[in-house]
Design an enzyme around this catalytic site. Structure first.
Site, PDB file in Angstrom:
ATOM      1  N   ARG A   1       0.896 -14.808  25.040  1.00 45.00           N
ATOM      2  CA  ARG A   1       2.493 -15.154  25.233  1.00 45.00           C
ATOM      3  C   ARG A   1       3.022 -14.012  24.425  1.00 45.00           C
ATOM      4  O   ARG A   1       4.369 -14.206  24.006  1.00 45.00           O
ATOM      5  CB  ARG A   1       3.171 -16.184  24.691  1.00 45.00           C
ATOM      6  CG  ARG A   1       2.722 -17.428  25.484  1.00 45.00           C
ATOM      7  CD  ARG A   1       3.059 -17.624  26.871  1.00 45.00           C
ATOM      8  NE  ARG A   1       2.489 -18.420  27.657  1.00 45.00           N
ATOM      9  CZ  ARG A   1       1.087 -18.314  28.340  1.00 45.00           C
ATOM     10  NH1 ARG A   1       0.837 -17.033  28.316  1.00 45.00           N
ATOM     11  NH2 ARG A   1       0.558 -19.010  28.993  1.00 45.00           N
TER      12      ARG A   1
ATOM     13  N   CYS B   1       7.744 -24.613  29.066  1.00 41.78           N
ATOM     14  CA  CYS B   1       7.209 -24.907  27.851  1.00 41.78           C
ATOM     15  C   CYS B   1       8.194 -24.515  26.638  1.00 41.78           C
ATOM     16  O   CYS B   1       8.266 -23.324  26.592  1.00 41.78           O
ATOM     17  CB  CYS B   1       5.677 -24.305  27.740  1.00 41.78           C
ATOM     18  SG  CYS B   1       4.520 -25.367  28.906  1.00 41.78           S
TER      19      CYS B   1
ATOM     20  N   GLU C   1       7.997 -20.911  21.946  1.00 44.56           N
ATOM     21  CA  GLU C   1       7.620 -20.203  23.134  1.00 44.56           C
ATOM     22  C   GLU C   1       8.983 -19.616  23.992  1.00 44.56           C
ATOM     23  O   GLU C   1       9.204 -18.407  24.283  1.00 44.56           O
ATOM     24  CB  GLU C   1       6.849 -20.600  24.297  1.00 44.56           C
ATOM     25  CG  GLU C   1       6.377 -19.911  25.172  1.00 44.56           C
ATOM     26  CD  GLU C   1       5.184 -20.332  26.094  1.00 44.56           C
ATOM     27  OE1 GLU C   1       5.454 -20.394  27.274  1.00 44.56           O
ATOM     28  OE2 GLU C   1       4.413 -20.716  25.655  1.00 44.56           O
TER      29      GLU C   1
END
Length: 293
Positions: A170, A218, A288
């Site tokens: 990520r 998410c 995130e």
């Protein structure tokens, strides 16, 4: 003094940001700028730099929470046609930052090019996908990116290529720069095979994620060797609600915005989830999603 006085066609002051995010939440940006060309973007970036105005670049707003008070500084949205172009040359693809991921996945299927189908069902644009190395259990975009064209805070355009371009979970080692485009190398494959993978991914997401709700994907990164969703579920938080924000019953790593929800509700729920997981599993969850204030 309005530093963007001669750019009234592309600059708006105190522009409400909620309609531009998937959450449909958030207050106004001091300046909302939609450049039509790279040259206009350069001009705007330089003016912001000279006047000490912070610049936020947004894609499709799918991974973003904006505070109820709004965003200080300038928000740049790269949604003009010039920033959504894609060029295919054999297995090589140049995709500009504003190109829509979901459309590009299907374009690649049609052309028999494999590599982006792992991003099926992930909303957003190429710029955002590269910046956060978007992906899922089937892979990530970083594995097919060769180089990225960037613009720094002074408007200088330059390129970064692998191996100096390092993709991680990520993240990618691109900091204070605007992504203009990415060059990708895909592999030739049977379109039917690729489409089978796309369909499998869609079925998986449909069964496991709250797709028909207002959410931003998410919320937390998966900690090393663990699933954030499973940790939140085990802490007994599925369905837990603060104001109009609720932990999804379908996937605990999704926070859903129900009627009457505010950004403050989501932020408070994020903090409660982090506290409960810390207490239950001794794990510190990291967000995130991007949070702009």
């Amino acid at each position: 003094m309005n530093i963007f006085g001669d750019l009234a066609e592309i600059v708006e002051q105190n522009h409400v940001m909620a309609p531009h995010t998937w959450y449909r939440l958030g207050g106004p940006a001091d300046y909302f700028i939609r450049p039509r060309t790279v040259e206009e973007l350069q001009d705007m970036v330089r003016r912001c730099d000279e006047n000490h105005i912070r610049v936020h670049v947004m894609g499709l707003g799918s991974n973003l929470l904006i505070s109820d008070e709004g965003v200080r500084g300038a928000v740049v949205k790269l949604d003009a046609p010039a920033f959504a172009e894609t060029q295919f040359e054999g297995p090589h693809l140049t995709a500009w930052a504003g190109a829509e991921l979901s459309k590009l996945v299907l374009d690649c299927v049609e052309k028999g090019l494999s590599g982006l189908e792992v991003l099926t069902g992930i909303p957003g644009s190429i710029g955002g996908a590269v910046k956060m190395n978007a992906g899922g259990q089937f892979g990530d975009i970083g594995s097919v990116v060769d180089s990225v064209t960037l613009m720094d805070g002074q408007g200088t355009v330059f390129e970064r290529s692998k191996p100096e371009l390092i993709f991680d979970y990520r993240s990618v080692n691109i900091r204070a720069s605007t992504i203009l485009n990415a060059k990708l190398t895909l592999s030739e494959a049977d379109p039917e095979e690729i489409m089978r993978t796309v369909k499998e991914s869609w079925i998986y997401k449909k069964n496991n994620q709250p797709l028909n709700t207002r959410n931003c994907g998410c919320v937390f990164r998966n900690p090393p060797g663990a699933s954030a969703g499973a940790l939140i579920d085990r802490a007994g938080l599925k369905g837990f609600q603060i104001g109009g924000a609720a932990v999804s019953d379908k996937h605990a790593n999704f926070i859903v915005a129900n009627k009457g929800c505010t950004s403050r509700d989501v932020l408070r729920l994020i903090e409660v989830v982090r506290q409960k997981v810390r207490g239950h599993a001794d794990v510190e969850l990291q967000t995130e999603i991007e949070i702009w204030k």
